[in-house]
Write a protein that holds these residues in place. Structure first.
Motif, PDB file in Angstrom:
ATOM      1  N   GLY A  27       0.819  -1.212   0.000  1.00 49.49           N
ATOM      2  CA  GLY A  27       0.000   0.000   0.000  1.00 49.49           C
ATOM      3  C   GLY A  27       0.851   1.259   0.000  1.00 49.49           C
ATOM      4  N   GLN A  28       1.949   1.230   0.746  1.00 50.34           N
ATOM      5  CA  GLN A  28       2.844   2.394   0.784  1.00 50.34           C
ATOM      6  C   GLN A  28       3.510   2.621  -0.570  1.00 50.34           C
ATOM      7  N   VAL A  29       3.888   1.520  -1.226  1.00 51.59           N
ATOM      8  CA  VAL A  29       4.500   1.635  -2.558  1.00 51.59           C
ATOM      9  C   VAL A  29       3.483   2.241  -3.526  1.00 51.59           C
ATOM     10  N   GLN A  30       2.244   1.745  -3.492  1.00 49.95           N
ATOM     11  CA  GLN A  30       1.208   2.264  -4.394  1.00 49.95           C
ATOM     12  C   GLN A  30       0.978   3.765  -4.170  1.00 49.95           C
ATOM     13  N   GLU A  31       0.920   4.153  -2.902  1.00 50.45           N
ATOM     14  CA  GLU A  31       0.647   5.553  -2.572  1.00 50.45           C
ATOM     15  C   GLU A  31       1.818   6.461  -2.989  1.00 50.45           C
ATOM     16  N   MET A  32       3.050   5.995  -2.750  1.00 51.35           N
ATOM     17  CA  MET A  32       4.214   6.805  -3.127  1.00 51.35           C
ATOM     18  C   MET A  32       4.318   6.943  -4.644  1.00 51.35           C
ATOM     19  N   ILE A  33       3.984   5.880  -5.359  1.00 50.11           N
ATOM     20  CA  ILE A  33       4.012   5.939  -6.831  1.00 50.11           C
ATOM     21  C   ILE A  33       2.976   6.959  -7.313  1.00 50.11           C
ATOM     22  N   ARG A  34       1.805   6.951  -6.679  1.00 49.88           N
ATOM     23  CA  ARG A  34       0.766   7.912  -7.043  1.00 49.88           C
ATOM     24  C   ARG A  34       1.277   9.350  -6.874  1.00 49.88           C
ATOM     25  N   ILE A  35       1.951   9.594  -5.740  1.00 50.29           N
ATOM     26  CA  ILE A  35       2.445  10.943  -5.444  1.00 50.29           C
ATOM     27  C   ILE A  35       3.615  11.308  -6.371  1.00 50.29           C
TER      28      ILE A  35
ATOM     29  N   LEU B  21      -0.228  10.888 -10.187  1.00 55.39           N
ATOM     30  CA  LEU B  21      -1.382  10.172 -10.747  1.00 55.39           C
ATOM     31  C   LEU B  21      -2.638  10.591  -9.999  1.00 55.39           C
ATOM     32  N   ARG B  22      -3.750  10.613 -10.703  1.00 58.56           N
ATOM     33  CA  ARG B  22      -4.995  11.017 -10.052  1.00 58.56           C
ATOM     34  C   ARG B  22      -5.504   9.935  -9.117  1.00 58.56           C
ATOM     35  N   GLU B  23      -5.282   8.686  -9.524  1.00 56.68           N
ATOM     36  CA  GLU B  23      -5.768   7.582  -8.691  1.00 56.68           C
ATOM     37  C   GLU B  23      -4.617   6.689  -8.252  1.00 56.68           C
ATOM     38  N   THR B  24      -4.809   5.990  -7.153  1.00 57.80           N
ATOM     39  CA  THR B  24      -3.813   5.024  -6.701  1.00 57.80           C
ATOM     40  C   THR B  24      -3.760   3.891  -7.720  1.00 57.80           C
ATOM     41  N   PRO B  25      -2.567   3.603  -8.251  1.00 60.75           N
ATOM     42  CA  PRO B  25      -2.489   2.554  -9.274  1.00 60.75           C
ATOM     43  C   PRO B  25      -2.731   1.166  -8.679  1.00 60.75           C
TER      44      PRO B  25
ATOM     45  N   SER C 191      -2.143  -2.729  -7.978  1.00 62.32           N
ATOM     46  CA  SER C 191      -0.913  -3.283  -7.406  1.00 62.32           C
ATOM     47  C   SER C 191       0.144  -3.711  -8.434  1.00 62.32           C
ATOM     48  N   ASN C 192      -0.254  -4.465  -9.494  1.00 64.92           N
ATOM     49  CA  ASN C 192       0.739  -4.920 -10.483  1.00 64.92           C
ATOM     50  C   ASN C 192       1.316  -3.737 -11.266  1.00 64.92           C
ATOM     51  N   MET C 193       0.455  -2.763 -11.572  1.00 64.48           N
ATOM     52  CA  MET C 193       0.909  -1.555 -12.258  1.00 64.48           C
ATOM     53  C   MET C 193       1.866  -0.776 -11.370  1.00 64.48           C
ATOM     54  N   ALA C 194       1.510  -0.646 -10.097  1.00 60.29           N
ATOM     55  CA  ALA C 194       2.349   0.099  -9.156  1.00 60.29           C
ATOM     56  C   ALA C 194       3.722  -0.554  -9.031  1.00 60.29           C
ATOM     57  N   ASP C 195       3.756  -1.891  -8.962  1.00 59.14           N
ATOM     58  CA  ASP C 195       5.039  -2.597  -8.854  1.00 59.14           C
ATOM     59  C   ASP C 195       5.893  -2.382 -10.105  1.00 59.14           C
ATOM     60  N   ALA C 196       5.239  -2.380 -11.260  1.00 61.73           N
ATOM     61  CA  ALA C 196       5.977  -2.157 -12.516  1.00 61.73           C
ATOM     62  C   ALA C 196       6.510  -0.722 -12.570  1.00 61.73           C
ATOM     63  N   LEU C 197       5.668   0.242 -12.200  1.00 65.92           N
ATOM     64  CA  LEU C 197       6.113   1.646 -12.181  1.00 65.92           C
ATOM     65  C   LEU C 197       7.234   1.826 -11.156  1.00 65.92           C
ATOM     66  N   ALA C 198       7.119   1.115 -10.040  1.00 60.70           N
ATOM     67  CA  ALA C 198       8.118   1.254  -8.974  1.00 60.70           C
ATOM     68  C   ALA C 198       9.505   0.809  -9.427  1.00 60.70           C
ATOM     69  N   VAL C 199       9.580  -0.277 -10.165  1.00 60.09           N
ATOM     70  CA  VAL C 199      10.909  -0.742 -10.583  1.00 60.09           C
ATOM     71  C   VAL C 199      11.471   0.178 -11.668  1.00 60.09           C
ATOM     72  N   ALA C 200      10.588   0.783 -12.480  1.00 60.64           N
ATOM     73  CA  ALA C 200      11.048   1.779 -13.465  1.00 60.64           C
ATOM     74  C   ALA C 200      11.579   3.014 -12.738  1.00 60.64           C
ATOM     75  N   VAL C 201      10.846   3.479 -11.731  1.00 59.78           N
ATOM     76  CA  VAL C 201      11.282   4.633 -10.928  1.00 59.78           C
ATOM     77  C   VAL C 201      12.605   4.323 -10.234  1.00 59.78           C
ATOM     78  N   CYS C 202      12.708   3.128  -9.682  1.00 57.27           N
ATOM     79  CA  CYS C 202      13.948   2.701  -9.010  1.00 57.27           C
ATOM     80  C   CYS C 202      15.127   2.790  -9.973  1.00 57.27           C
ATOM     81  N   HIS C 203      14.900   2.323 -11.207  1.00 57.14           N
ATOM     82  CA  HIS C 203      15.996   2.380 -12.190  1.00 57.14           C
ATOM     83  C   HIS C 203      16.400   3.823 -12.473  1.00 57.14           C
TER      84      HIS C 203
END
Lengths: 169, 169
Positions: free
Chosen positions: B120-128, B132-136, B138-150
């Protein structure tokens, strides 16, 4: 009918094409893709995919046969094998082949007539069945064996989807 | 630079493309490929490959980022994941992308600043982070998270080959 047997691995992937007409089995080609020296793991996967796609274009098998998943104690090896196996299956699917899987027991039963046969017995039986001059190398023999198993047991074939419940996520 | 993050799975594969310019991160696209309803496992792999290849053609990322292997207790799930992950990596390699991997710890550290953050924290941080207008999902959030990490840790990037010794067969 021509069957492509594949013995996938992230270091060496064996392949073999066998033609079956009635009771007669004919060796068409076999070999192995050595990808262990590629500089990265993604490039190894690329080499397995390109290598098998080339074999399929050149020898035009109608089906791919592959050993079913085994769940070894070495989880890391099993997951790496999963990557290679996924890419091998994809090469078949993307070329329009149907993909069948057989357990090690079914393969040995079909080729040697004995489910607990050892590797050497499989190699020797493949040499005899396909009238090869030399005993095939182990990965090649395993690939040829699953192709022979498919052709021998065409009546009891089961497409991967029908078996899938056993290991669906 | 545009990075494609992928969260592979044999039922649902999440993806997200993020553009990084200096400190600024921009959400380009994200979504998921639902392949669980395909009639066979090989067709699922085909759908993951085709789907990711299409995203790459459309959004032209330069790199792919993917979570490193984790060795779960459920060996069957892990091996199935291996198939999906292999095919996802192949889609990147065949399109000429470099493929990078990050551990779950590195991803959470980079996105939330805390390695033990929950989903949930990962999803919320990705949104911020990506406005993003909505919380992504879970699978989308994880994919965005690893892109952001890179994109965040481009200095400490390690290509898969440099890490590979840890899980070479």
């Amino acid at each position: 009918m021509k069957a492509l047997g594949v013995d996938p691995g992230s270091v060496v992937t064996g392949y073999g094409v066998v033609e079956g007409a009635g009771q007669k089995l004919t060796h068409v080609t076999s070999g192995f893709l050595k990808v262990g020296n590629r500089p990265s793991f993604p490039e190894r996967l690329g080499a397995i995919y390109q290598g098998l796609s080339k074999i399929i274009r050149e020898y035009t098998p109608e089906v791919m046969a592959i050993e079913s998943l085994f769940f070894s104690k070495n989880v890391k090896s099993a997951i790496l094998l999963g990557h290679a196996r996924g890419v091998a299956i994809l090469a078949g699917v993307n070329a329009g082949l149907e993909v069948y899987e057989y357990s090690p027991l079914e393969i040995k039963q079909s080729v040697v007539g004995y489910g607990r046969a050892d590797k050497g017995q499989v190699q020797e039986m493949i040499r005899i069945l396909l009238s090869l001059r030399e005993t095939p190398e182990s990965n090649m023999a395993d690939a040829l064996a699953v192709a022979v198993c498919h052709l021998n047991t065409a009546r009891s074939i089961a497409r991967i989807e029908r078996k899938e419940s056993g290991y669906r996520l």
